[in-house]
Design a protein around this motif. Structure first.
Motif, PDB file in Angstrom:
ATOM      1  N   GLY A 152     -29.825   3.051  25.078  1.00  0.00           N
ATOM      2  CA  GLY A 152     -30.534   4.065  25.694  1.00  0.00           C
ATOM      3  C   GLY A 152     -30.018   4.742  27.065  1.00  0.00           C
ATOM      4  O   GLY A 152     -28.870   4.498  27.532  1.00  0.00           O
ATOM      5  N   ASP A 153     -30.835   5.568  27.685  1.00  0.00           N
ATOM      6  CA  ASP A 153     -30.344   6.248  28.750  1.00  0.00           C
ATOM      7  C   ASP A 153     -30.399   5.936  30.117  1.00  0.00           C
ATOM      8  O   ASP A 153     -30.460   6.463  31.202  1.00  0.00           O
ATOM      9  N   GLY A 154     -30.632   4.315  30.419  1.00  0.00           N
ATOM     10  CA  GLY A 154     -30.772   3.737  31.670  1.00  0.00           C
ATOM     11  C   GLY A 154     -29.372   3.567  31.910  1.00  0.00           C
ATOM     12  O   GLY A 154     -28.297   3.957  31.435  1.00  0.00           O
ATOM     13  N   GLY A 155     -29.143   2.664  33.089  1.00  0.00           N
ATOM     14  CA  GLY A 155     -27.806   2.222  33.550  1.00  0.00           C
ATOM     15  C   GLY A 155     -27.620   0.777  34.109  1.00  0.00           C
ATOM     16  O   GLY A 155     -28.584   0.329  34.395  1.00  0.00           O
ATOM     17  N   ILE A 156     -26.316   0.478  33.877  1.00  0.00           N
ATOM     18  CA  ILE A 156     -25.957  -0.948  34.566  1.00  0.00           C
ATOM     19  C   ILE A 156     -24.984  -0.559  35.696  1.00  0.00           C
ATOM     20  O   ILE A 156     -23.973   0.080  35.225  1.00  0.00           O
ATOM     21  N   LEU A 157     -25.083  -1.101  36.728  1.00  0.00           N
ATOM     22  CA  LEU A 157     -24.013  -0.920  37.696  1.00  0.00           C
ATOM     23  C   LEU A 157     -23.745  -2.169  38.525  1.00  0.00           C
ATOM     24  O   LEU A 157     -24.496  -3.416  38.436  1.00  0.00           O
ATOM     25  N   VAL A 158     -22.693  -2.476  38.894  1.00  0.00           N
ATOM     26  CA  VAL A 158     -21.949  -3.848  39.611  1.00  0.00           C
ATOM     27  C   VAL A 158     -21.582  -3.514  40.824  1.00  0.00           C
ATOM     28  O   VAL A 158     -21.132  -2.359  41.109  1.00  0.00           O
ATOM     29  N   ARG A 159     -21.720  -4.320  41.857  1.00  0.00           N
ATOM     30  CA  ARG A 159     -20.992  -4.297  43.203  1.00  0.00           C
ATOM     31  C   ARG A 159     -20.354  -5.343  43.078  1.00  0.00           C
ATOM     32  O   ARG A 159     -20.376  -6.710  43.027  1.00  0.00           O
ATOM     33  N   THR A 160     -18.729  -4.969  43.105  1.00  0.00           N
ATOM     34  CA  THR A 160     -17.618  -6.065  42.923  1.00  0.00           C
ATOM     35  C   THR A 160     -17.635  -6.792  44.064  1.00  0.00           C
ATOM     36  O   THR A 160     -17.849  -6.360  45.265  1.00  0.00           O
ATOM     37  N   VAL A 161     -16.696  -7.834  44.195  1.00  0.00           N
ATOM     38  CA  VAL A 161     -16.257  -8.606  45.188  1.00  0.00           C
ATOM     39  C   VAL A 161     -15.216  -7.825  46.079  1.00  0.00           C
ATOM     40  O   VAL A 161     -14.959  -8.277  47.087  1.00  0.00           O
ATOM     41  N   SER A 162     -14.849  -6.881  45.479  1.00  0.00           N
ATOM     42  CA  SER A 162     -13.892  -5.691  46.440  1.00  0.00           C
ATOM     43  C   SER A 162     -14.663  -4.937  47.315  1.00  0.00           C
ATOM     44  O   SER A 162     -14.338  -4.075  48.197  1.00  0.00           O
ATOM     45  N   GLY A 163     -16.074  -5.065  46.989  1.00  0.00           N
ATOM     46  CA  GLY A 163     -16.944  -4.392  47.981  1.00  0.00           C
ATOM     47  C   GLY A 163     -17.404  -2.993  47.487  1.00  0.00           C
ATOM     48  O   GLY A 163     -18.335  -2.328  47.955  1.00  0.00           O
ATOM     49  N   GLU A 164     -16.783  -2.518  46.328  1.00  0.00           N
ATOM     50  CA  GLU A 164     -17.057  -1.349  45.574  1.00  0.00           C
ATOM     51  C   GLU A 164     -18.244  -1.371  44.462  1.00  0.00           C
ATOM     52  O   GLU A 164     -18.276  -2.616  43.828  1.00  0.00           O
ATOM     53  N   THR A 165     -18.944  -0.227  44.684  1.00  0.00           N
ATOM     54  CA  THR A 165     -20.120  -0.228  43.346  1.00  0.00           C
ATOM     55  C   THR A 165     -19.284   0.601  42.155  1.00  0.00           C
ATOM     56  O   THR A 165     -18.742   1.716  42.667  1.00  0.00           O
ATOM     57  N   LYS A 166     -19.539   0.118  41.037  1.00  0.00           N
ATOM     58  CA  LYS A 166     -18.869   0.999  40.056  1.00  0.00           C
ATOM     59  C   LYS A 166     -20.334   0.742  38.764  1.00  0.00           C
ATOM     60  O   LYS A 166     -21.023  -0.009  38.462  1.00  0.00           O
ATOM     61  N   VAL A 167     -19.689   1.945  37.876  1.00  0.00           N
ATOM     62  CA  VAL A 167     -20.647   1.953  36.855  1.00  0.00           C
ATOM     63  C   VAL A 167     -20.138   0.882  35.505  1.00  0.00           C
ATOM     64  O   VAL A 167     -19.063   1.173  35.113  1.00  0.00           O
ATOM     65  N   ALA A 168     -20.952   0.249  35.035  1.00  0.00           N
ATOM     66  CA  ALA A 168     -20.604  -0.730  33.815  1.00  0.00           C
ATOM     67  C   ALA A 168     -21.095  -0.070  32.528  1.00  0.00           C
ATOM     68  O   ALA A 168     -20.483  -0.113  31.315  1.00  0.00           O
ATOM     69  N   THR A 169     -22.008   1.130  32.462  1.00  0.00           N
ATOM     70  CA  THR A 169     -22.504   1.703  31.294  1.00  0.00           C
ATOM     71  C   THR A 169     -22.742   3.180  31.516  1.00  0.00           C
ATOM     72  O   THR A 169     -22.911   3.352  32.507  1.00  0.00           O
ATOM     73  N   PHE A 170     -22.709   3.874  30.541  1.00  0.00           N
ATOM     74  CA  PHE A 170     -23.180   5.166  30.400  1.00  0.00           C
ATOM     75  C   PHE A 170     -24.135   5.518  29.633  1.00  0.00           C
ATOM     76  O   PHE A 170     -24.493   4.983  28.551  1.00  0.00           O
ATOM     77  N   PRO A 171     -25.290   6.407  30.244  1.00  0.00           N
ATOM     78  CA  PRO A 171     -26.549   6.879  29.249  1.00  0.00           C
ATOM     79  C   PRO A 171     -26.314   7.359  27.731  1.00  0.00           C
ATOM     80  O   PRO A 171     -25.167   7.853  27.785  1.00  0.00           O
ATOM     81  N   GLN A 172     -26.898   6.732  26.909  1.00  0.00           N
ATOM     82  CA  GLN A 172     -26.668   7.296  25.534  1.00  0.00           C
ATOM     83  C   GLN A 172     -27.696   8.347  25.072  1.00  0.00           C
ATOM     84  O   GLN A 172     -29.002   8.005  25.299  1.00  0.00           O
ATOM     85  N   MET A 232     -31.170   8.090  22.876  1.00  0.00           N
ATOM     86  CA  MET A 232     -31.031   7.084  21.630  1.00  0.00           C
ATOM     87  C   MET A 232     -31.661   6.001  22.050  1.00  0.00           C
ATOM     88  O   MET A 232     -31.198   5.193  22.863  1.00  0.00           O
ATOM     89  N   PRO A 233     -32.839   5.517  21.339  1.00  0.00           N
ATOM     90  CA  PRO A 233     -33.662   4.446  21.728  1.00  0.00           C
ATOM     91  C   PRO A 233     -33.206   3.143  20.860  1.00  0.00           C
ATOM     92  O   PRO A 233     -32.313   3.274  20.075  1.00  0.00           O
ATOM     93  N   LEU A 234     -33.741   2.068  21.299  1.00  0.00           N
ATOM     94  CA  LEU A 234     -33.442   0.721  20.279  1.00  0.00           C
ATOM     95  C   LEU A 234     -33.525   1.030  18.997  1.00  0.00           C
ATOM     96  O   LEU A 234     -32.614   0.451  17.992  1.00  0.00           O
ATOM     97  N   ARG A 235     -34.512   1.711  18.607  1.00  0.00           N
ATOM     98  CA  ARG A 235     -34.613   2.172  16.995  1.00  0.00           C
ATOM     99  C   ARG A 235     -33.556   2.783  16.275  1.00  0.00           C
ATOM    100  O   ARG A 235     -33.434   2.753  15.237  1.00  0.00           O
ATOM    101  N   ALA A 236     -32.309   3.324  17.308  1.00  0.00           N
ATOM    102  CA  ALA A 236     -31.253   4.128  16.764  1.00  0.00           C
ATOM    103  C   ALA A 236     -30.555   2.924  15.946  1.00  0.00           C
ATOM    104  O   ALA A 236     -29.794   3.424  15.302  1.00  0.00           O
TER     105      ALA A 236
END
Length: 373
Positions: free
Chosen positions: A125-145, A154-158
């Motif tokens: 789907g179109d939500g997002g997952i982000l991480v704050r790494t041990v380097s202190g930087e915040t990065k995007v782990a996933t992109f909206p579908q 694109m829902p779960l039913r897709a």
């Protein structure tokens, strides 16, 4: 491990008398292994609130029965995929029992497994997952579908062909899941992810990678709120800000700024933390949330004992919103824009801080940048 999660009804749903269509769960799923789940019922589906609740509940139910803390990355991904299948089937069976239409039960579904170091995720789907790494930087782990139109979700039913399972290759200090309202309005606002040229505007495959660090630090740096000893009830404070019904803009800004100072002081000396905060444009993170009319879900898992390798302070400086706005206008109206593209011009030393200082006096750049969208 610290964790929190909220699913709050959006203003549009309050006005229309519609229930909150988001759902979330978080907590320890196996010894030393934590789970975070967020689901966003698709607004056009009449019973999406039932679907998001079922998807969240059934996925966690499956993981409670099958996940093990000693699983490797590949085994966790296999387990997450089976959990998605289990959740999808549960929704289908519910719809059959009700003799209803399946497309009225559409939802997104996002999940992370986190052991304080490694993040393994599932994404639909179109939500997002982000991480704050041990380097202190915040990065995007996933992109909206999104669908082929670039707008529909694109829902779960897709189905399995659109689901994404993976792991983040760096060590992670915190991970956050957000639904699309928070993602697009607060975490990755449009101005931070503008294309460099007009030609790139039509590229539907272009991914947003830049995040608004003043917001992500507020939610993911444990010393901003959860570990802030000056706060009586950090969870209530998070609920207040995520809810976005602000009572006193000046007071709320000062409280937010104090939280940010304490977060940056966990990485830098007091003078450097103050320098970072001096670049921040008053009210931008607050009013972004206030103007989010969709349901809002945030789930966050934080390893408060993670050792952070501190980036240079400039990494956290506030974006130059005025310059980004000019670039936006240059992309949209190149013939009517007077002068060169501002992003092609060198930054005047000290100009950004002076501009931000002026904007703090008049309440910040936010309303001229975002409100009219």
């Amino acid at each position: 491990m610290l964790s929190y999660g909220f699913s709050i009804k959006g203003k549009a749903h309050i006005k229309a008398g519609v229930v909150c269509q988001d759902a979330n769960m978080h907590g320890e799923i196996a010894p030393g292994l934590y789970v975070g789940v967020a689901a966003d019922g698709v607004g056009s589906a009449r019973h999406s609130d039932i679907a998001s609740g079922l998807a969240t509940e059934k996925l966690v139910e499956y993981l409670e029965r099958h996940i093990r803390a000693d699983y490797g990355i590949d085994e966790k991904k296999v387990c997450l995929k089976a959990g998605f299948q289990y959740a999808e089937k549960a929704i289908e069976e519910y719809v059959q029992d009700c003799d209803d239409m399946l497309n009225e039960y559409d939802t997104t579904l996002h999940v992370v497994l986190y052991d304080g170091r490694t993040v393994v995720y599932g994404h639909a789907g179109d939500g997002g997952i982000l991480v704050r790494t041990v380097s202190g930087e915040t990065k995007v782990a996933t992109f909206p579908q999104k669908g082929s139109d670039g707008v529909s979700v694109m829902p779960l039913r897709a189905g399995e062909q659109s689901w994404e399972f993976g792991y983040f290759p760096e060590r992670v200090a915190a991970v956050m899941l957000v639904t699309d309202g928070i993602l697009e309005r607060v975490i990755q606002p449009q101005l931070l992810n503008l294309p460099a040229t007009r030609e790139e505007i039509q590229n539907s495959d272009r991914h947003k990678k830049n995040v608004y660090l003043s917001a992500t630090e507020f939610f993911m740096n444990p010393y901003c709120v959860l570990g802030n000893k000056n706060l009586q009830d950090p969870i209530d404070l998070y609920h207040y800000y995520i809810n976005g019904e602000f009572l006193d803009a000046a007071q709320d800004w000062q409280l937010y700024l104090d939280c940010m100072r304490r977060g940056y002081q966990s990485m830098y000396d007091a003078a450097t933390a103050e320098k970072i905060c001096s670049t921040m444009t008053a009210s931008v993170p607050l009013w972004n949330i206030e103007d989010t009319t969709d349901d809002k879900t945030i789930v966050c898992l934080i390893n408060e004992n993670a050792q952070i390798k501190v980036p240079k302070p400039e990494y956290f400086y506030e974006p130059d919103w005025a310059k980004l706005r000019q670039h936006y206008e240059h992309l949209l109206y190149p013939a009517g824009f007077g002068g060169e593209d501002p992003l092609a011009q060198p930054q005047t030393p000290g100009g950004k801080e002076e501009e931000n200082s002026k904007n703090r006096k008049k309440g910040g750049l936010f309303k001229s940048v975002f409100r009219n969208k």
